[in-house]
Design a protein around this motif. Sequence first.
Motif, PDB file in Angstrom:
ATOM      1  N   PRO A   8      59.040  13.661  35.011  1.00  0.00           N
ATOM      2  CA  PRO A   8      59.915  14.531  34.219  1.00  0.00           C
ATOM      3  C   PRO A   8      61.152  14.945  35.012  1.00  0.00           C
ATOM      4  O   PRO A   8      61.067  15.243  36.206  1.00  0.00           O
ATOM      5  CB  PRO A   8      59.033  15.744  33.909  1.00  0.00           C
ATOM      6  N   ARG A   9      62.312  14.972  34.350  1.00  0.00           N
ATOM      7  CA  ARG A   9      63.546  15.333  35.040  1.00  0.00           C
ATOM      8  C   ARG A   9      63.533  16.780  35.533  1.00  0.00           C
ATOM      9  O   ARG A   9      64.256  17.118  36.477  1.00  0.00           O
ATOM     10  CB  ARG A   9      64.749  15.110  34.122  1.00  0.00           C
ATOM     11  N   GLN A  10      62.753  17.645  34.887  1.00  0.00           N
ATOM     12  CA  GLN A  10      62.713  19.045  35.314  1.00  0.00           C
ATOM     13  C   GLN A  10      61.859  19.236  36.568  1.00  0.00           C
ATOM     14  O   GLN A  10      61.860  20.317  37.161  1.00  0.00           O
ATOM     15  CB  GLN A  10      62.178  19.931  34.194  1.00  0.00           C
ATOM     16  N   GLN A  11      61.171  18.205  36.989  1.00  0.00           N
ATOM     17  CA  GLN A  11      60.360  18.270  38.212  1.00  0.00           C
ATOM     18  C   GLN A  11      61.288  18.255  39.422  1.00  0.00           C
ATOM     19  O   GLN A  11      62.242  17.478  39.465  1.00  0.00           O
ATOM     20  CB  GLN A  11      59.427  17.057  38.242  1.00  0.00           C
ATOM     21  N   PRO A  12      61.057  19.099  40.424  1.00  0.00           N
ATOM     22  CA  PRO A  12      61.939  19.116  41.597  1.00  0.00           C
ATOM     23  C   PRO A  12      62.008  17.739  42.266  1.00  0.00           C
ATOM     24  O   PRO A  12      60.992  17.054  42.398  1.00  0.00           O
ATOM     25  CB  PRO A  12      61.275  20.143  42.520  1.00  0.00           C
ATOM     26  N   ASP A  13      63.225  17.354  42.663  1.00  0.00           N
ATOM     27  CA  ASP A  13      63.448  16.071  43.347  1.00  0.00           C
ATOM     28  C   ASP A  13      62.864  14.899  42.562  1.00  0.00           C
ATOM     29  O   ASP A  13      62.313  13.952  43.132  1.00  0.00           O
ATOM     30  CB  ASP A  13      62.853  16.103  44.759  1.00  0.00           C
ATOM     31  N   TRP A  14      63.020  14.939  41.260  1.00  0.00           N
ATOM     32  CA  TRP A  14      62.347  13.945  40.417  1.00  0.00           C
ATOM     33  C   TRP A  14      62.797  12.516  40.696  1.00  0.00           C
ATOM     34  O   TRP A  14      61.988  11.584  40.652  1.00  0.00           O
ATOM     35  CB  TRP A  14      62.536  14.288  38.933  1.00  0.00           C
ATOM     36  N   GLN A  15      64.067  12.340  41.049  1.00  0.00           N
ATOM     37  CA  GLN A  15      64.545  10.974  41.287  1.00  0.00           C
ATOM     38  C   GLN A  15      63.877  10.341  42.504  1.00  0.00           C
ATOM     39  O   GLN A  15      63.728   9.115  42.567  1.00  0.00           O
ATOM     40  CB  GLN A  15      66.061  10.971  41.466  1.00  0.00           C
TER      41      GLN A  15
END
Length: 387
Positions: A177-184
């Motif tokens: 999920p994009r809202q997860q920290p450091d998702w990339q």
Amino acid sequence: MRVIGLISGTSVDGIDVACVEIEGTDLAISVHLMAGMTVPYPTALRSQILDLCGGAALTLAEFAVLDEAIACAFAEAVAVLTAQTGPVDLIGSHGQTLYHRPPAGDLGYSLQLGRGATLAHLTQTPTVNNFRVADLAAGGQGAPLVSRLDLALLSHPSEPRCIQNLGGIGNVTYLPPRQQPDWQDQVLGWDTGPGNVLLDLAIAQLTHGQQTYDPGGQWAAQGQPCLPLIDHWLNHPFFHEPPPKSTGRELFSPDYLAQCATDAEPYGLSPADWLATLTEFTALSVAHSYRQSLPQSPVRVLLAGGGSRNTYLCERLAHHLAPATVATTADYGLDPDFKEAIAFAVLAYWRWQGAPGNVPAVTGAKQAIPLGEIHPVIGQNGGYTRA
């Protein structure tokens, strides 16, 4: 910018060509498909490519002729599409893979034919090709290369997703999920194993070359899979290697299928049972790799590639991946038939901009880098021209 993307995959069933309009920079891009089609190879050229992928020998002179012939076939595919769309600014050509060797203690190697310089000359359009070598030089697998496109266009704010390609070989991109920290930094990807390759080889053998695939998986759906056989096949070391990993027809080859057929002899399978077993093997290889390597189960799995049209295969995937919702990328704005061609158009666009094209966590490369070699058009005065 208007860009054409080209690829012929491990199934060697034709050249996928897609024309897209791309706007924006780096990951903040929009992509609109203007037109796409699959242009068949000339029969003799396709046969030669398949023979070489199966280990046939040729001289260097024959190799040079083949390289040019593939480039000419790709240029013809561009001409057919641009007759509909008008001229384009840039071409991104994956070419035709003849050999792929993942790194094993040293740098890997990957060979794609269809010379970029020839394609640029014949189309009079700047061309980017040879996308895999830069990632390999950085210590990566050189595959899969579609993950950055998936990251840019198919990620979701709150749900983890898998984007599963079902070409000749299957590959997956896991998008947290994009809202997860450091998702990339937590994006993953790898080749899952066979996609359509074994099924298509089996169909060609069963029909003595009269068919190249099983439409909708209708024949396979009439059979019963042999689970003991599949359990045996899943013991192959490839399925137990952790990502990053990649594979191709070097492993999942006619010889591999012949060994599978030998394994199947004691079971006395009918043709439909044989196809059902290969289909179940493909579906279970995907599900097995998810269970083994994903940090969390996906909420949604989006399918692309020719296998997304195999209704029976999709049903078996949905069964094994439940409770995840299984759909296709078409429901989220990317045509599943041309997703890989679109990806190489976008990779060329990023290379033109100097933006990275790989995802190191997916390929295993030491860093994110631009991918591909640029072949400008040589003008009448001998100078280079740009789009």
